[in-house]
Every structure is written in C-alpha cells, then in structure tokens.
Scaffold this motif. Structure first.
Motif, PDB file in Angstrom:
ATOM      1  N   ALA A  30       0.846  -1.200   0.000  1.00 25.96           N
ATOM      2  CA  ALA A  30       0.000   0.000   0.000  1.00 25.96           C
ATOM      3  C   ALA A  30       0.880   1.247   0.000  1.00 25.96           C
ATOM      4  O   ALA A  30       0.599   2.218  -0.718  1.00 25.96           O
ATOM      5  CB  ALA A  30      -0.933  -0.011   1.208  1.00 25.96           C
ATOM      6  N   ALA A  31       1.972   1.226   0.783  1.00 32.87           N
ATOM      7  CA  ALA A  31       2.878   2.383   0.838  1.00 32.87           C
ATOM      8  C   ALA A  31       3.453   2.670  -0.542  1.00 32.87           C
ATOM      9  O   ALA A  31       3.577   3.836  -0.951  1.00 32.87           O
ATOM     10  CB  ALA A  31       3.994   2.127   1.847  1.00 32.87           C
ATOM     11  N   LEU A  47       1.338   7.567  -6.160  1.00 25.29           N
ATOM     12  CA  LEU A  47       0.280   8.553  -6.373  1.00 25.29           C
ATOM     13  C   LEU A  47       0.687   9.940  -5.879  1.00 25.29           C
ATOM     14  O   LEU A  47      -0.109  10.874  -5.944  1.00 25.29           O
ATOM     15  CB  LEU A  47      -1.005   8.090  -5.663  1.00 25.29           C
ATOM     16  N   GLY A  48       1.911  10.059  -5.320  1.00 26.80           N
ATOM     17  CA  GLY A  48       2.403  11.386  -4.932  1.00 26.80           C
ATOM     18  C   GLY A  48       2.306  11.715  -3.459  1.00 26.80           C
ATOM     19  O   GLY A  48       2.495  12.867  -3.069  1.00 26.80           O
ATOM     20  N   TYR A  49       2.016  10.735  -2.623  1.00 24.24           N
ATOM     21  CA  TYR A  49       1.907  10.973  -1.175  1.00 24.24           C
ATOM     22  C   TYR A  49       3.276  10.847  -0.516  1.00 24.24           C
ATOM     23  O   TYR A  49       4.007   9.888  -0.776  1.00 24.24           O
ATOM     24  CB  TYR A  49       0.905   9.995  -0.537  1.00 24.24           C
ATOM     25  N   LEU A  50       3.599  11.815   0.344  1.00 18.19           N
ATOM     26  CA  LEU A  50       4.903  11.851   0.997  1.00 18.19           C
ATOM     27  C   LEU A  50       4.759  11.671   2.494  1.00 18.19           C
ATOM     28  O   LEU A  50       3.824  12.212   3.107  1.00 18.19           O
ATOM     29  CB  LEU A  50       5.592  13.206   0.724  1.00 18.19           C
ATOM     30  N   PRO A  51       5.695  10.928   3.124  1.00 13.01           N
ATOM     31  CA  PRO A  51       5.611  10.712   4.572  1.00 13.01           C
ATOM     32  C   PRO A  51       5.800  12.008   5.350  1.00 13.01           C
ATOM     33  O   PRO A  51       6.638  12.835   4.977  1.00 13.01           O
ATOM     34  CB  PRO A  51       6.761   9.740   4.865  1.00 13.01           C
ATOM     35  N   LEU A  84       0.806  10.163   5.489  1.00 16.10           N
ATOM     36  CA  LEU A  84       1.327  10.648   4.209  1.00 16.10           C
ATOM     37  C   LEU A  84       0.448  11.796   3.722  1.00 16.10           C
ATOM     38  O   LEU A  84      -0.771  11.754   3.907  1.00 16.10           O
ATOM     39  CB  LEU A  84       1.305   9.529   3.169  1.00 16.10           C
ATOM     40  N   VAL A  85       1.053  12.774   3.083  1.00 16.74           N
ATOM     41  CA  VAL A  85       0.292  13.935   2.611  1.00 16.74           C
ATOM     42  C   VAL A  85       0.658  14.243   1.162  1.00 16.74           C
ATOM     43  O   VAL A  85       1.818  14.107   0.759  1.00 16.74           O
ATOM     44  CB  VAL A  85       0.561  15.170   3.498  1.00 16.74           C
ATOM     45  N   LYS A  86      -0.356  14.660   0.401  1.00 20.78           N
ATOM     46  CA  LYS A  86      -0.150  15.099  -0.985  1.00 20.78           C
ATOM     47  C   LYS A  86      -0.726  16.504  -1.134  1.00 20.78           C
ATOM     48  O   LYS A  86      -1.864  16.760  -0.723  1.00 20.78           O
ATOM     49  CB  LYS A  86      -0.861  14.132  -1.939  1.00 20.78           C
ATOM     50  N   ALA A  87       0.049  17.391  -1.731  1.00 23.26           N
ATOM     51  CA  ALA A  87      -0.471  18.723  -2.055  1.00 23.26           C
ATOM     52  C   ALA A  87      -1.325  18.603  -3.304  1.00 23.26           C
ATOM     53  O   ALA A  87      -0.911  17.980  -4.288  1.00 23.26           O
ATOM     54  CB  ALA A  87       0.681  19.693  -2.282  1.00 23.26           C
ATOM     55  N   LEU A  88      -2.532  19.189  -3.270  1.00 24.03           N
ATOM     56  CA  LEU A  88      -3.462  19.038  -4.404  1.00 24.03           C
ATOM     57  C   LEU A  88      -3.372  20.239  -5.340  1.00 24.03           C
ATOM     58  O   LEU A  88      -3.058  21.326  -4.933  1.00 24.03           O
ATOM     59  CB  LEU A  88      -4.896  18.891  -3.866  1.00 24.03           C
TER      60      LEU A  88
END
Ligand SMILES: CC(C)(COP(=O)(O)OP(=O)(O)OC[C@H]1O[C@@H](n2cnc3c(N)ncnc32)[C@H](O)[C@@H]1OP(=O)(O)O)[C@@H](O)C(=O)NCCC(=O)NCCS
Length: 164
Positions: free
Chosen positions: A122-123, A129-133, A160-164
C-alpha cells in the motif's frame, strides 16, 4: 465501475458483502459521520455490488500527533478493495482520485492518509500517487469478537500527505 457516496439503503448491502466488526469503522458508523457532515463515504460499485470503500474524513485524522503536525488536512480512512481478486485493477487508485477531486471542489489544498508499517505494498501505491511521509503516529481502534468482547488495537503508522 462507478464511485458514489454511500446512501442509507446501501448499509445493509455493504454489511452483507463486506461485514465489519470495527466499532468506529463499521459501515453504519461511517455513514453516520457522513450524515453529520464530517465525512464522505465513497463506495465503488461493479456489476451492481460494492467492491470496496474509502471514507474521506473532512475532520482529519483522529491521532493527536497528526492533528498537531497537519492541522486541517483531511484523511482518506478505511481504504479497501474487496474481494482480493479485484485488487491491482485500479479500483484503489480510482477511490483515491475521487477523494482528491472532492477535496479540490471544496478548495482544500492537501489530502492525507495513514499507512501501517507492515503494509509496504500500500505504501508503494501511495508513493506512486504522490503521497509523501510526514509524521509517525499510533492508530488506535477497537473491534468486537464473535462473543461481543471488545479488543483494542494499536498500529504504528505514518501519515502521508499530498499537495493538491
Ligand atoms: C491497498 C488497496 C486499497 C489498493 O487497491 P487496489 O485496487 O489494489 O489498487 P490499484 O489497483 O489502484 O493499485 C495496485 C497497487 O497497489 C499496491 N497494493 C497495495 N496493497 C496491495 C494488495 N494487498 N494487493 C494488490 N496490490 C496492492 C501495489 O503496489 C499495486 O501495484 P501493482 O498493481 O503494480 O502490483 C488494496 O490492495 C487493499 O484493499 N488492500 C488491503 C487493505 C489495505 O491494505 N488498505 C490500505 C490501508 S493503508
């Protein structure tokens, strides 16, 4: 495949196809949060049956470590594709995309999700998909066993966070 917000009449169908013993994460609880305006409970449908779920929690992750580090960041919670035979066909990616689209429509600039330390596949998907820890935290949840006895779980995770 289509993805739609959960309706009241879907709860019985979800319980039949994907039963959950989680106290906080069962379908009725997730739908109740949607009704309260705190989340959107997304359901993917294929050939008339539900094949997973993802709850977009507009109120964010419950863990205090995450709330402090990422205030105001919504969370994709309870992401799952079921049955397993339907995994690796893009349904999970479509759920994450649908959640991100809803956030953009609300003018929200980021999306987050937690992944357990023991879930490298999953990680890998979320990284793609662009998600960063961002921050490590402990995900605490509870479920009932066959005898109705409550069990507490504590999983070490990374948010994890992604800037939209
Ligand atoms: C993680 C999950 C939602 C991804 O959904 P999906 O529909 O399989 O995702 P996609 O088809 O869009 O992408 C597949 C990718 O996800 C990753 N993946 C993560 N867990 C996986 C699993 N148990 N089975 C297959 N792929 C998985 C792989 O990197 C895979 O890449 P690949 O197809 O090149 O092998 C789904 O596998 C699942 O429900 N897993 C069990 C529950 C879970 O771990 N939820 C996440 C909690 S953080």
């Amino acid at each position: 495949m289509e993805i739609a917000a959960c309706r009241a009449e879907d709860i019985e169908v979800l319980d039949r196809f994907m039963p959950s013993r989680s106290l906080d994460g069962n379908h009725a609880a997730r739908f109740a949060r949607q009704e309260a305006g705190d989340s959107t409970y997304l359901i993917p449908w294929l050939d008339g049956r539900p094949v997973g779920h993802a709850e977009v929690r507009w109120t964010g992750c419950e863990a205090s470590e995450v709330r402090t580090a990422q205030p105001g960041c919504p969370e994709i919670n309870g992401l799952c594709v079921w049955p397993e035979s339907l995994r690796s066909q893009g349904i999970g990616t479509a759920l994450v995309s649908a959640a991100e689209r809803l956030a953009r429509e609300r003018g929200i600039g980021s999306m987050g999700l937690g992944v357990g330390d023991g879930n490298p596949r999953a990680a890998a998907l979320y990284a793609r998909l662009g998600y960063l820890p961002t921050v490590a935290y402990v995900d605490r949840w509870a479920h009932l066993d066959d005898h109705g006895v409550r069990h507490e779980q504590a999983d070490t995770c990374v948010f994890l966070v992604k800037a939209l």
